[in-house]
Structure formats: structure tokens, C-alpha cells
Design a protein around this motif. Structure first.
Motif, short mmCIF file in Angstrom:
data_model
loop_
_atom_site.label_atom_id
_atom_site.label_comp_id
_atom_site.label_asym_id
_atom_site.label_seq_id
_atom_site.Cartn_x
_atom_site.Cartn_y
_atom_site.Cartn_z
N PRO A 61 0.80 -1.22 0.00
CA PRO A 61 0.00 0.00 0.00
C PRO A 61 0.84 1.27 0.00
CG PRO A 61 -0.03 -1.06 2.15
CD PRO A 61 0.62 -2.01 1.21
N GLU A 62 2.11 1.15 0.40
CA GLU A 62 2.93 2.35 0.44
C GLU A 62 3.39 2.79 -0.95
OE1 GLU A 62 5.67 -1.13 0.40
OE2 GLU A 62 3.80 -0.58 1.40
N VAL A 63 3.25 1.90 -1.95
CA VAL A 63 3.67 2.23 -3.30
C VAL A 63 2.54 2.97 -4.01
CG1 VAL A 63 4.42 1.32 -5.51
CG2 VAL A 63 5.19 0.24 -3.39
N GLU A 64 2.84 4.16 -4.49
CA GLU A 64 1.81 4.96 -5.15
C GLU A 64 1.50 4.37 -6.51
OE1 GLU A 64 0.87 9.68 -5.39
OE2 GLU A 64 2.89 9.05 -5.88
N ALA A 65 0.26 4.47 -6.91
CA ALA A 65 -0.16 3.93 -8.20
C ALA A 65 0.58 4.64 -9.33
CB ALA A 65 -1.66 4.11 -8.38
N ALA A 66 0.70 3.95 -10.45
CA ALA A 66 1.36 4.53 -11.62
C ALA A 66 0.65 5.81 -12.03
CB ALA A 66 1.34 3.53 -12.77
N LEU A 95 8.66 12.45 -12.35
CA LEU A 95 10.02 12.87 -12.67
C LEU A 95 10.98 12.51 -11.56
CD1 LEU A 95 9.17 16.37 -14.17
CD2 LEU A 95 9.96 14.36 -15.43
N ALA A 96 10.53 12.64 -10.31
CA ALA A 96 11.41 12.34 -9.19
C ALA A 96 11.78 10.88 -9.14
CB ALA A 96 10.74 12.75 -7.88
N GLY A 97 10.86 10.01 -9.57
CA GLY A 97 11.12 8.57 -9.50
C GLY A 97 11.64 7.98 -10.78
N GLY A 98 11.81 8.80 -11.81
CA GLY A 98 12.21 8.29 -13.12
C GLY A 98 13.69 8.06 -13.22
N PRO A 99 14.12 7.44 -14.30
CA PRO A 99 15.53 7.16 -14.48
C PRO A 99 16.30 8.43 -14.75
CG PRO A 99 14.30 6.56 -16.45
CD PRO A 99 13.29 6.94 -15.41
N GLY A 100 17.59 8.41 -14.45
CA GLY A 100 18.44 9.56 -14.69
C GLY A 100 18.72 9.76 -16.15
N THR A 101 19.38 10.84 -16.48
CA THR A 101 19.66 11.16 -17.88
C THR A 101 21.16 11.32 -18.10
OG1 THR A 101 19.32 13.51 -17.37
CG2 THR A 101 17.45 12.28 -18.22
N ASN A 147 6.62 0.42 -18.94
CA ASN A 147 5.24 -0.08 -18.94
C ASN A 147 5.05 -1.16 -17.88
OD1 ASN A 147 4.39 1.56 -21.07
ND2 ASN A 147 4.92 0.05 -22.63
N LEU A 148 6.01 -2.05 -17.77
CA LEU A 148 5.91 -3.14 -16.79
C LEU A 148 6.03 -2.62 -15.37
CD1 LEU A 148 8.00 -5.86 -18.66
CD2 LEU A 148 5.53 -5.91 -18.23
N GLU A 149 6.87 -1.61 -15.15
CA GLU A 149 6.97 -1.03 -13.81
C GLU A 149 5.66 -0.36 -13.41
OE1 GLU A 149 10.36 1.48 -14.23
OE2 GLU A 149 11.78 -0.06 -13.55
N ASN A 150 5.03 0.33 -14.36
CA ASN A 150 3.72 0.93 -14.07
C ASN A 150 2.69 -0.16 -13.76
OD1 ASN A 150 4.62 3.56 -14.46
ND2 ASN A 150 4.10 3.57 -16.63
N LEU A 151 2.73 -1.24 -14.53
CA LEU A 151 1.79 -2.33 -14.30
C LEU A 151 2.04 -2.97 -12.93
CD1 LEU A 151 -0.47 -4.15 -15.35
CD2 LEU A 151 1.28 -5.58 -16.43
N PHE A 195 -8.87 -3.17 -18.19
CA PHE A 195 -7.48 -3.21 -17.75
C PHE A 195 -6.66 -2.50 -18.83
CE2 PHE A 195 -9.49 -6.74 -15.64
CZ PHE A 195 -9.01 -6.63 -14.34
N ALA A 196 -6.24 -1.28 -18.52
CA ALA A 196 -5.51 -0.47 -19.47
C ALA A 196 -4.04 -0.39 -19.07
CB ALA A 196 -6.11 0.94 -19.55
N THR A 197 -3.17 -0.62 -20.03
CA THR A 197 -1.74 -0.57 -19.76
C THR A 197 -1.01 -0.15 -21.03
OG1 THR A 197 0.13 -1.81 -18.83
CG2 THR A 197 -1.31 -2.99 -20.37
N GLY A 198 0.19 0.35 -20.86
CA GLY A 198 0.93 0.88 -22.00
C GLY A 198 1.40 -0.21 -22.95
N THR A 199 1.51 0.16 -24.22
CA THR A 199 2.13 -0.71 -25.22
C THR A 199 3.39 -0.02 -25.72
OG1 THR A 199 0.81 0.31 -27.00
CG2 THR A 199 -0.07 -1.67 -25.95
#
Length: 307
Positions: A21-26, A104-110, A129-133, A252-256
């Protein structure tokens, strides 16, 4: 001694309840929840879909720029903000920015270490996409509930037209191992209508439909025919607020993946497997009996090579 597939069916049963529950939804899931209003107009759904697909950029646009990007008027954006529960566009934008900044705070670096070629970038997009799922799966109860309903529907119809046929075929192939009557529909028009109407006449209650880009008009028509016949629709798609989703009771919607010339479907494939697992869990005695019978038949007729 159980077969490897029987052992996996037993060991991988889904546990109900939120496991993290501590993990925020995508971000996309947060926005779909925010915009989940049954009476949004087609123009308002376009605004919502644009925000879902471009959250990190769109959250900082002025009302003029957002209206121009979506192709609607500024008053339409204002009415959309009100329709989804905000006092106006500034209040909506503030909410969007809080979601975008979290992304942005949780995304990968550049850094240079993260520079990738086109093929690596396509894999990176699917990993996202899989991390969001994974975040969406923190509460598996919707999957568990739908798996039970699909398991109870006899026959169970699986619909996938055009590019979506491959996902439908995979699901139907696997579902036939654990369900006594699975009917696959991969042709549109009157052929699809006949199959859907016959499924309902035979006692079926649910259709599992797949709708991937580019979304086919004939999928929407077939889903409407199914609903008019009394069938309930579950949908796996990338477009939670599109016209096909509006016809479904469970979405059930998820990225492609869209970085290559043809889309990739890692996350929809995982959702399909999760639903199959939920169907397995819904009737474990039937599952084990059917898997055991299949193992005996496959051994008798030597379906598979011995690895």
C-alpha cells in the motif's frame, strides 16, 4: 506426481488484498481514476487521453497551449476541469503537476550511462510499462474478481480483431487448458456477430476483448453487438477512456511499446497471464483435473519433445 504446469498452477495462486500500500499507483492509473467519469463527452475524453499520454509535459501547459495540442477550444478545457471535479483549469493543473513531479522524481536519470540506441530505447519503454503495471498490481482484487467471473462463464468468448488477434489467440489457447468451453473470435463483421450471439444463446455471460492500436472500428461494433445480446465485456487495452472502454464493465488499461515500427505488448501479455492465473485460482479442482487429463493425452499422443 503433478506435472510442472500443475505445480505452477498451485504455487502461483494470487493473494487477495493490497500487498504494497505504500507504493503509489502509476501516474497513468492515477489519471484514469481521476478522469473516470461516465458522462465525459468525446472531446473531453480526448483531453483526458492526451493528459494520460503526455503527463510530464502536459501538466505544465497553459490552458491555451493544452487546447491547441488537443485540438479543442479553451472553454472546452475549462468545462473538462469542472467535469472531473475541479474548480477550474488552474486547480486541475496543480493536481497534474503534483503527479508529474512525482513521476520525474522517481524516473531514471539522464546521465551518459543511460544513453541508448533505438532498440534499447524500445526495451526501456517496455520496462517502464511493466513497472507501471507492477504498481497497478499492488491491489490484485480486480483481477481476482474478474478471473472468477470469466471462469464461471460457459462458454467464454475471447475477441481480438486485426492486430489484437495474436493476444486473443494466446489467451484462448491457454484458457482452453483450464476452461471447458472457450470460443475464439478473430474475424469481424457478420462472422463475429454470429459467434457472439451463439455464445450468448449457449449460456455465456462474458466476453474478454482485446483492443490494441490501431483501434479497429469493427472491434467497437462487435462489442456493441455483444452488449446488446446481453453479454458483459471485459477489455484489455491501452486506451482506458476510448469508445471501446466506454462499452466495457471491466477495463485493464496498460501501456504498449511504440518505439518500433510495430507495437510491442509486454504489459498486455502479463495482464493476460494474470487473468489466466485468476481463472485457475477460481476453480482449482477443475483446473487440476483438466491439466491432469491434458497431460495424459499429450503423453499418449507425444505432443511435445522431451527436453
Amino acid at each position: 506426481m503433478p506435472s510442472p504446469q500443475q505445480a505452477r498452477a498451485q504455487a502461483s495462486a494470487i493473494t487477495s488484498g493490497k500487498t504494497a500500500p505504500e507504493v503509489e499507483a502509476a501516474p497513468a492509473s492515477q489519471l484514469r481514476t481521476l478522469f473516470d467519469r461516465p458522462r465525459l463527452s468525446p472531446g473531453q475524453r480526448r483531453i483526458a487521453q492526451y493528459l494520460i499520454e503526455h503527463i510530464t509535459e502536459a501538466a505544465f501547459l497553459s490552458i491555451t497551449d493544452l487546447a491547441e495540442r488537443v485540438g479543442v477550444s479553451q472553454p472546452s478545457v475549462t468545462r473538462f476541469a469542472a467535469a472531473v471535479g475541479f474548480s477550474g483549469y488552474p486547480a486541475l493543473r496543480e493536481k497534474l503537476q503534483s503527479i508529474a513531479l512525482g513521476t520525474l522524481a522517481g524516473g531514471p536519470g539522464t546521465t551518459e550511462e543511460n544513453v541508448s540506441n533505438e532498440l534499447q530505447a524500445a526495451v526501456d519503454a517496455e520496462i517502464e510499462n511493466l513497472e507501471n503495471l507492477r504498481r497497478d498490481f499492488a491491489d490484485p482484487d480486480q483481477i481476482i474478481d474478474l478471473g472468477r467471473k470469466l471462469s464461471d462463464s460457459t462458454p467464454l468468448t475471447v475477441l481480438g480483431l486485426r492486430i489484437s488477434a495474436s493476444l486473443a489467440e494466446y489467451f484462448a489457447y491457454a484458457a482452453r487448458r483450464i476452461h471447458p468451453d472457450v470460443r475464439l473470435v478473430t474475424r469481424g463483421g457478420s462472422v463475429a456477430y454470429d459467434a457472439l450471439l451463439q455464445s450468448r444463446e449457449a449460456g455465456g455471460t462474458w466476453v474478454l476483448a482485446f483492443s490494441m492500436p490501431r483501434h479497429a472500428q469493427e472491434t467497437l461494433t462487435a462489442v456493441r453487438v455483444a452488449r446488446s445480446a446481453g453479454l458483459r465485456i471485459a477489455l484489455i487495452t491501452d486506451l482506458a477512456l476510448g469508445p471501446v472502454a466506454a462499452e466495457a464493465e471491466a477495463v485493464f488499461a496498460t501501456g504498449t511499446g511504440s518505439r518500433l515500427v510495430f507495437d510491442t505488448y509486454a504489459a498486455p501479455g502479463v495482464i493476460s497471464s494474470a487473468l489466466l492465473q485468476a481463472m485457475t485460482d477460481a476453480d482449482p479442482e477443475r483446473t487440476q483435473a483438466r491439466l491432469e487429463e491434458y497431460e495424459q493425452i499429450s503423453e499418449q499422443h507425444q505432443f511435445f519433445l522431451r527436453d
